[in-house]
Design a protein around this motif. Structure first.
Motif, short mmCIF file in Angstrom:
data_model
loop_
_atom_site.label_atom_id
_atom_site.label_comp_id
_atom_site.label_asym_id
_atom_site.label_seq_id
_atom_site.Cartn_x
_atom_site.Cartn_y
_atom_site.Cartn_z
N SER A 1 -32.41 -51.21 -66.54
CA SER A 1 -31.16 -52.10 -66.74
C SER A 1 -29.81 -51.63 -65.78
O SER A 1 -29.31 -52.62 -65.37
CB SER A 1 -30.74 -51.66 -68.24
OG SER A 1 -29.52 -52.38 -68.46
N ALA A 2 -29.88 -50.41 -65.39
CA ALA A 2 -28.76 -50.06 -64.50
C ALA A 2 -29.19 -50.56 -63.03
O ALA A 2 -28.13 -50.75 -62.38
CB ALA A 2 -28.51 -48.58 -64.60
N CYS A 3 -30.26 -50.43 -62.72
CA CYS A 3 -30.64 -50.93 -61.55
C CYS A 3 -30.59 -52.63 -61.12
O CYS A 3 -29.84 -52.94 -60.32
CB CYS A 3 -32.13 -50.81 -61.03
SG CYS A 3 -32.54 -49.08 -60.71
N GLU A 4 -30.86 -53.17 -62.35
CA GLU A 4 -30.56 -54.64 -62.55
C GLU A 4 -29.17 -55.04 -62.29
O GLU A 4 -28.78 -56.07 -61.68
CB GLU A 4 -31.19 -55.34 -63.80
CG GLU A 4 -32.76 -55.20 -63.87
CD GLU A 4 -33.33 -55.82 -65.04
OE1 GLU A 4 -32.62 -56.02 -65.90
OE2 GLU A 4 -34.53 -56.13 -64.95
N ASP A 5 -28.03 -54.27 -62.90
CA ASP A 5 -26.87 -54.35 -62.79
C ASP A 5 -25.93 -53.78 -61.69
O ASP A 5 -25.06 -53.85 -61.51
CB ASP A 5 -26.10 -53.70 -64.26
CG ASP A 5 -26.48 -54.35 -65.37
OD1 ASP A 5 -26.96 -55.72 -65.33
OD2 ASP A 5 -26.48 -53.91 -66.45
N GLN A 6 -27.04 -53.39 -60.75
CA GLN A 6 -26.52 -52.79 -59.46
C GLN A 6 -25.68 -51.47 -59.64
O GLN A 6 -24.83 -51.50 -58.82
CB GLN A 6 -26.15 -53.99 -58.55
CG GLN A 6 -27.12 -55.05 -58.17
CD GLN A 6 -26.48 -56.08 -57.21
OE1 GLN A 6 -25.20 -56.04 -57.26
NE2 GLN A 6 -27.05 -56.91 -56.68
N LEU A 7 -25.96 -50.74 -60.43
CA LEU A 7 -25.17 -49.56 -60.89
C LEU A 7 -25.68 -48.47 -60.13
O LEU A 7 -25.13 -47.42 -59.83
CB LEU A 7 -25.11 -49.42 -62.23
CG LEU A 7 -24.37 -50.36 -63.08
CD1 LEU A 7 -24.31 -50.36 -64.71
CD2 LEU A 7 -22.85 -50.61 -62.84
N ILE A 8 -27.03 -48.41 -59.79
CA ILE A 8 -27.72 -47.39 -58.87
C ILE A 8 -27.84 -47.81 -57.64
O ILE A 8 -28.46 -48.85 -57.01
CB ILE A 8 -28.96 -47.06 -59.55
CG1 ILE A 8 -28.76 -46.62 -61.22
CG2 ILE A 8 -29.92 -46.12 -58.75
CD1 ILE A 8 -29.79 -46.15 -61.78
N THR A 9 -27.21 -46.98 -56.55
CA THR A 9 -27.57 -47.13 -55.29
C THR A 9 -28.85 -46.55 -54.62
O THR A 9 -29.11 -47.03 -53.60
CB THR A 9 -26.08 -46.52 -54.65
OG1 THR A 9 -24.89 -46.88 -55.33
CG2 THR A 9 -25.98 -47.02 -53.25
N ARG A 10 -29.26 -45.24 -55.16
CA ARG A 10 -30.25 -44.56 -54.39
C ARG A 10 -30.82 -43.72 -55.49
O ARG A 10 -30.10 -42.97 -56.38
CB ARG A 10 -29.70 -43.85 -53.29
CG ARG A 10 -30.55 -42.89 -52.51
CD ARG A 10 -29.87 -42.44 -51.26
NE ARG A 10 -29.21 -43.38 -50.47
CZ ARG A 10 -27.92 -43.93 -50.39
NH1 ARG A 10 -27.25 -43.21 -51.14
NH2 ARG A 10 -27.44 -44.78 -49.62
N PHE A 11 -32.23 -43.48 -55.20
CA PHE A 11 -32.97 -42.35 -55.98
C PHE A 11 -33.16 -41.41 -54.69
O PHE A 11 -33.49 -41.70 -53.61
CB PHE A 11 -34.39 -42.97 -56.37
CG PHE A 11 -34.39 -43.96 -57.56
CD1 PHE A 11 -33.72 -43.50 -58.65
CD2 PHE A 11 -34.71 -45.32 -57.45
CE1 PHE A 11 -33.81 -44.56 -59.75
CE2 PHE A 11 -34.78 -46.21 -58.68
CZ PHE A 11 -34.26 -45.84 -59.68
N VAL A 12 -32.79 -40.23 -55.31
CA VAL A 12 -33.02 -39.10 -54.68
C VAL A 12 -34.42 -38.07 -55.14
O VAL A 12 -34.16 -37.76 -56.41
CB VAL A 12 -32.09 -38.18 -54.11
CG1 VAL A 12 -32.37 -36.68 -53.40
CG2 VAL A 12 -30.96 -38.83 -53.31
N ILE A 13 -35.44 -37.86 -54.42
CA ILE A 13 -36.42 -36.82 -54.82
C ILE A 13 -36.31 -35.63 -54.24
O ILE A 13 -36.58 -35.41 -53.12
CB ILE A 13 -37.91 -37.70 -54.66
CG1 ILE A 13 -37.93 -38.94 -54.88
CG2 ILE A 13 -38.85 -36.46 -55.24
CD1 ILE A 13 -37.71 -39.14 -56.36
N ASP A 14 -35.48 -34.70 -54.72
CA ASP A 14 -35.39 -33.32 -54.38
C ASP A 14 -36.66 -32.48 -54.49
O ASP A 14 -37.44 -32.65 -55.60
CB ASP A 14 -34.17 -32.54 -55.21
CG ASP A 14 -33.61 -31.37 -54.23
OD1 ASP A 14 -34.14 -31.33 -53.17
OD2 ASP A 14 -32.78 -30.73 -54.98
N GLU A 15 -37.10 -31.51 -53.63
CA GLU A 15 -38.18 -30.73 -53.69
C GLU A 15 -39.23 -31.80 -53.79
O GLU A 15 -40.07 -31.63 -54.46
CB GLU A 15 -38.12 -29.77 -54.88
CG GLU A 15 -36.86 -28.94 -55.17
CD GLU A 15 -36.54 -27.99 -54.09
OE1 GLU A 15 -37.84 -27.71 -53.40
OE2 GLU A 15 -35.77 -27.46 -53.76
N ALA A 16 -39.26 -32.69 -52.86
CA ALA A 16 -40.42 -33.76 -52.95
C ALA A 16 -41.80 -33.30 -52.86
O ALA A 16 -42.75 -33.97 -53.06
CB ALA A 16 -39.82 -34.71 -51.74
#
Length: 338
Positions: free
Chosen positions: A182-197
Motif C-alpha cells: 500500500s505504501a509503495c502504491e502511494d509512492q511513500l517508499i523510495t527504495r528498498f535496501v538489502i543490507d548484508e545481501a
C-alpha cells in the motif's frame, strides 16, 4: 521445496529456487569459480558527471559530517539517484550505510532497509538520530507489536519517516507485505535496501532462509521501487547470483576491492583446553597493560547459552580479570540471567 511469501520456514528443509535462470547459473558455476576478480570491471559506465562530487560534498558535510566520499560511494549513490537497481560491494568500514543514507536526504519518501542483525539495526537508527534525524528513523522486528507498530505505520503513511529498518522475516507476514504494498502504491517508499545481501545466496557463508523470498516478494509488492543490495562479503559466485535474482546488469554493480587491512593481524592458536588458553591470553594482556579503560578487548563466542556460550564464559573472564570492568552483549537475554 518451493518457498512462497508466507510459507512456514523449517531449518531442517533444504530450500531451493525454481527460477530457470538459476539452472543456467548452476551450469556455469565452475566457470564462474575460475573467473578472476581482477577482471571484473563493474560500474564503469555509471554517469558520474551528472552527480559531480563537488556538488554533493557540501551537503554530505552539512548533514552527515563527512568531508568527502570514499571510493565506490559516489558511484552507488549516483545509480541510486538514477532509480537504478544496484549492487554495491564495499569493504568493511568503507561506508556502505552512507550509500543509502545520503540519497534519502535528497529524495522524498522512505527508504526501507532489510537488515538481519538486530544490534546493527539499532546502531543504524542511533547513528541517524545522532546525525540529527530525530524521529525520522525507526525499526520493526518481532518485538515491535501493537500500538508501537501502528505508530510507526502511521508515521510512514504521513510521510514523516525517512528510514525504516526491518528484519527479513517481516516479509513472511501477510499483514506487513500488505502494508508495504500500500505504501509503495502511494509512492511513500523510495527504495528498498538489502543490507548484508550475501545472506540471500546459498553460497554465502551467512545464508538466511528468510532472504530466499525477497527478490520476488519485493518485485511483487513494489514493482516500481528500485533496490540497492549491499555487502562486504561476496565471492564472484555470490555476486552473480545476486545479479540474477535482482536483474542487475554489470553496469550497475560497484565493486571496490582493496581489501588490505594493515592495522589488523591474526594469530591462530590450536589448543585442547580453550578455557585455559583464554585465561592465559587475558592474563598476558593484563600483565602487558593491553586492557584498561582506554583499551577494550572483545571476545566472541558462537552461542549465548550452553557450556561453551558467552554467558557461561563470562564467569571465567570475570574471575580472570578481577577488578576490570566486563560487559556482555548477546542481543537477547541469556537463560538464567538475573
Amino acid at each position: 521445496c518451493s518457498v512462497f511469501d508466507a510459507a512456514p520456514l523449517n531449518d531442517d528443509i533444504i530450500y531451493v529456487r525454481n527460477n530457470p535462470l538459476i539452472f543456467d547459473y548452476l551450469e556455469n558455476l565452475k566457470a564462474l569459480s575460475d573467473y578472476s576478480k581482477a577482471h571484473l570491471n563493474f560500474g564503469k559506465n555509471l554517469d558520474k558527471q551528472a552527480f559531480d562530487k563537488n556538488r554533493f560534498e557540501p551537503l554530505l558535510q552539512h548533514c552527515l559530517g563527512f568531508d568527502q566520499f570514499r571510493a565506490g560511494q559516489l558511484e552507488i549513490i549516483s545509480g541510486a539517484l538514477n532509480n537504478s537497481t544496484m549492487l554495491g560491494l564495499l569493504p568493511t568500514g568503507a561506508g556502505k550505510s552512507l550509500t543509502f543514507q545520503f540519497p534519502s536526504i535528497i529524495q522524498n519518501g522512505c527508504t526501507v532497509v532489510v537488515c538481519p542483525i538486530t544490534a546493527l539495526v539499532r546502531d543504524h537508527v542511533l547513528e541517524l538520530e545522532n546525525f540529527g534525524f530525530k524521529r525520522r528513523a525507526a525499526f520493526i522486528n518481532k518485538d515491535i507489536v501493537g500500538k508501537k507498530r501502528e505508530h510507526i505505520h502511521r508515521r510512514l503513511q504521513k510521510g514523516k519517516l525517512q528510514y525504516l529498518f526491518v528484519s527479513p522475516e517481516q516479509f513472511q507476514s501477510t499483514a506487513f507485505r500488505s502494508f508495504v504494498n500500500s505504501a509503495c502504491e502511494d509512492q511513500l517508499i523510495t527504495r528498498f535496501v538489502i543490507d548484508e545481501a550475501h545472506c540471500l545466496s546459498e553460497w554465502g557463508h551467512d545464508f538466511r532462509i528468510s532472504y530466499l523470498t525477497l527478490p520476488l516478494t519485493l518485485k511483487r509488492i513494489g514493482p516500481n521501487v528500485p533496490i540497492l543490495c549491499l555487502t562486504a562479503t561476496a565471492s564472484v559466485n555470490v555476486m552473480r547470483e545476486l545479479q540474477i535474482e535482482f536483474d542487475i546488469s554489470d553496469e550497475n554493480v560497484v565493486y571496490t576491492m582493496d581489501q588490505s587491512r594493515p592495522e589488523l593481524s591474526f594469530d591462530v592458536k590450536i589448543t585442547a583446553d580453550k578455557d585455559a588458553s583464554l585465561k592465559e591470553i587475558l592474563e598476558k594482556k593484563i600483565e602487558n597493560d593491553l586492557v584498561d579503560e582506554d583499551k577494550a578487548a572483545l571476545i566472541f563466542f558462537p552461542t549465548v547459552n550452553g557450556k561453551h556460550g558467552a554467558f557461561e564464559k563470562l564467569k571465567l573472564i570475570r574471575r580472570t580479570l578481577g577488578s576490570e570492568k566486563v560487559g556482555l552483549f548477546t542481543g537477547g537475554e541469556p537463560k538464567g540471567w538475573s
